[in-house]
Design an enzyme around this catalytic site. Structure first.
Site, PDB file in Angstrom:
ATOM      1  N   ASP A  99       0.863  -1.383  -0.026  1.00 28.62           N
ATOM      2  CA  ASP A  99      -0.097   0.044  -0.066  1.00 28.62           C
ATOM      3  C   ASP A  99       0.908   1.320  -0.124  1.00 28.62           C
ATOM      4  O   ASP A  99       2.002   1.588   0.336  1.00 28.62           O
ATOM      5  CB  ASP A  99      -0.892  -0.024   1.140  1.00 28.62           C
ATOM      6  CG  ASP A  99      -0.334  -0.169   2.301  1.00 28.62           C
ATOM      7  OD1 ASP A  99       0.651  -1.075   2.523  1.00 28.62           O
ATOM      8  OD2 ASP A  99      -1.124   0.111   3.518  1.00 28.62           O
ATOM      9  N   GLU A 166      -0.693  -2.514   4.989  1.00 26.28           N
ATOM     10  CA  GLU A 166       0.345  -2.400   6.472  1.00 26.28           C
ATOM     11  C   GLU A 166       0.152  -0.911   6.857  1.00 26.28           C
ATOM     12  O   GLU A 166       0.080  -1.143   8.290  1.00 26.28           O
ATOM     13  CB  GLU A 166       1.764  -2.419   5.576  1.00 26.28           C
ATOM     14  CG  GLU A 166       2.676  -2.494   6.934  1.00 26.28           C
ATOM     15  CD  GLU A 166       3.358  -1.321   7.462  1.00 26.28           C
ATOM     16  OE1 GLU A 166       3.323  -1.281   8.699  1.00 26.28           O
ATOM     17  OE2 GLU A 166       3.496  -0.464   6.683  1.00 26.28           O
ATOM     18  N   GLU A 167      -0.310  -0.051   6.148  1.00 26.09           N
ATOM     19  CA  GLU A 167      -0.372   1.442   6.915  1.00 26.09           C
ATOM     20  C   GLU A 167      -1.384   1.407   7.923  1.00 26.09           C
ATOM     21  O   GLU A 167      -1.326   2.082   8.713  1.00 26.09           O
ATOM     22  CB  GLU A 167      -0.345   2.523   5.777  1.00 26.09           C
ATOM     23  CG  GLU A 167       0.753   2.463   4.888  1.00 26.09           C
ATOM     24  CD  GLU A 167       2.078   3.130   5.565  1.00 26.09           C
ATOM     25  OE1 GLU A 167       2.106   3.375   6.618  1.00 26.09           O
ATOM     26  OE2 GLU A 167       3.412   3.013   4.935  1.00 26.09           O
TER      27      GLU A 167
HETATM   28 ZN    ZN Z   1       4.437   3.498   6.504  1.00 31.31          ZN
HETATM   29 ZN    ZN Z   2       6.208   0.930   5.451  1.00 31.65          ZN
END
Ligand code: ZN
Ligand code: ZN
Length: 441
Positions: A99, A166-167
């Site tokens: 992402d 992931e963010e």
């Molecule tokens: Zn990040």
């Molecule tokens: Zn990252």
């Protein structure tokens, strides 16, 4: 999500680092670099937000299929799982995250992103690979290419995953909940890397044991009894109560925690009121709480609840109108690099990259990479390491105090992508080959 990784001191020796030794694997990586830079530039120009990585996933899934992987898309919404079974031996999982971030790019690069999208906030924004996940994916492609090409040199099962979101800290769990370890071969070893903005390009850093912190997001709603600002004695002012809470929270880390145990309590948002002369009937606080280990985490969360309640009681709020403390569930658990495995992989990399591998202290940033290990800590060995991305010239200027380096998530973050991708491709590939020797080890 990951913020600054490395302190300045650790990497000083890098400037004087000897050029790494040449070998066949490195030659192969270098021969692949023009193609991998094309992959990188395309990904960089076309970032997608968390759980919206549709084109990214599709493009890279197609590449993995061409290389002979068995590829499944849509795992944990937009995740991709590419499996290559190649005889007896351990199962190794390599992870890249996909992402981008709601950041308007300002690097001025010829392949800068002009993309826009709508994140969870609902407000349209530019999108940028400001955390360097594009370098992670390019190196993922690089490792996939070489490992499929060198299939006769390893034995075991290779699972290469592309993780969404992931963010937002949700993607790893989403893949696990969608059967990552049931529908596909379960790994003995899990490996990943993250680019690092605070370290020079091509530098490899790692922490043994805890690497990244527990991250809890906490909301506190503080009720008051509203009224006219001219007659405070007829009200209970939630702004004053919440202010006391904010101040008292500072003592959790400074007075209650053992000073040798790292912890952070940050109030990042304080919302209350609408007008000069109205005492509102509620204030709202948003906190990020960082810790290592469960005991430490619980101590902070219990302390926050106690302080919020007690400050409201001190102000004379009735029992049925005390603050409500909500801890976001699930929280982001700390990332743990299993020590022996970490030492084993790093011993190999130290040999391969003399003077470029350094042990670094853990940080209070967060990552959801740790979720894979936590799914079965008895049976999984896990490591995430850092690959420095700051262009060497910028790094040297920053050391001389002439330049402030942009951090990850900055609209100006423009890593030396060639150095990150070539180093990471070589490191991930070499580590995998070491873990799955042809003779079964
Ligand atoms: Zn990040
Ligand atoms: Zn990252």
């Amino acid at each position: 999500m990951l913020k600054s990784i490395l302190g300045a001191g650790a990497a000083l020796a890098m400037i004087l680092a000897a050029p790494a030794q040449a070998d066949e694997l490195r030659d192969e990586v270098m021969a692949d670099m023009p193609g991998l830079m094309e992959v990188y530039k395309d990904l960089h120009a076309n970032p997608e937000l968390s759980f919206q990585e549709f084109e990214t996933a599709k493009k890279l899934a197609a590449r993995a299929r061409e290389l002979g992987f068995e590829v499944t898309e849509g795992v944990g919404q937009t995740g991709v799982v590419a499996v290559m079974e190649n005889g007896e031996g351990p199962t190794v999982m390599l992870r890249a995250d996909m992402d981008g971030l709601p950041v308007v790019e300002q690097t001025g690069l010829p392949y800068a992103s002009k993309r826009t999208g709508v994140p969870a906030s609902g407000v349209e924004t530019g999108i940028m690979h400001a955390c360097g996940h594009d370098t992670h994916m390019a190196a993922w492609v690089g490792a996939a290419q070489i490992l499929s090409d060198r299939k006769d040199e390893w034995s075991g099962t290779l699972v290469m995953i592309l993780q969404p979101a992931e963010e937002t800290g949700e993607g790893a769990l989403a893949m696990l909940e969608d059967g990552l370890f049931e529908r596909f071969p379960k790994p003995d070893y899990v490996l990943g890397f993250h680019d690092a903005a605070g370290a020079p390009a091509g530098f490899i850093g790692y922490a043994k044991g805890f690497a990244l912190a527990n991250v809890d997001s906490v909301d506190i709603s503080v009720p008051g009894i509203g009224g006219h600002g001219a007659y405070p004695h007829t009200t209970k002012d939630p702004i004053v109560i919440a202010s006391s809470i904010v101040m008292r929270l500072q003592t959790l880390v400074s007075r209650e925690k053992n000073p040798l145990e790292p912890a952070v309590v940050t109030v990042g948002s304080f919302l209350a009121g609408a007008k000069h002369n109205i005492i509102p009937d509620e204030a709202k606080l948003q906190l990020t709480v960082r810790s290592y280990g469960e005991e430490s985490r619980q101590q902070l969360l219990e302390g926050i609840k106690r302080i919020a309640r007690a400050e409201a009681m001190a102000a004379g709020m009735p029992d049925d109108k005390l603050p409500k403390v909500t801890v976001q569930d699930p929280y982001l658990p700390s990332t743990f690099n299993t020590p022996e495995f970490t030492e084993q992989v790093m011993a190999g990399l130290r040999e391969r990259f003399p003077d470029r591998v350094f042990e670094t202290p853990p940080v209070m940033g967060g990552e959801d990479f740790g979720q894979f290990y936590l799914a079965d800590p008895e049976n999984i060995e896990s490591l995430i390491f850092w690959v420095g991305g700051a262009p060497m010239e910028d790094w040297q200027k920053s050391q001389a105090g002439e330049l402030d380096l942009p951090s990850l998530h900055s609209p100006f973050w423009a890593p030396d992508a060639e150095a990150v991708i070539s180093t990471a491709t070589e490191a991930m590939t070499a580590a995998t080959l070491d873990l799955m020797p042809r003779n079964g080890g």
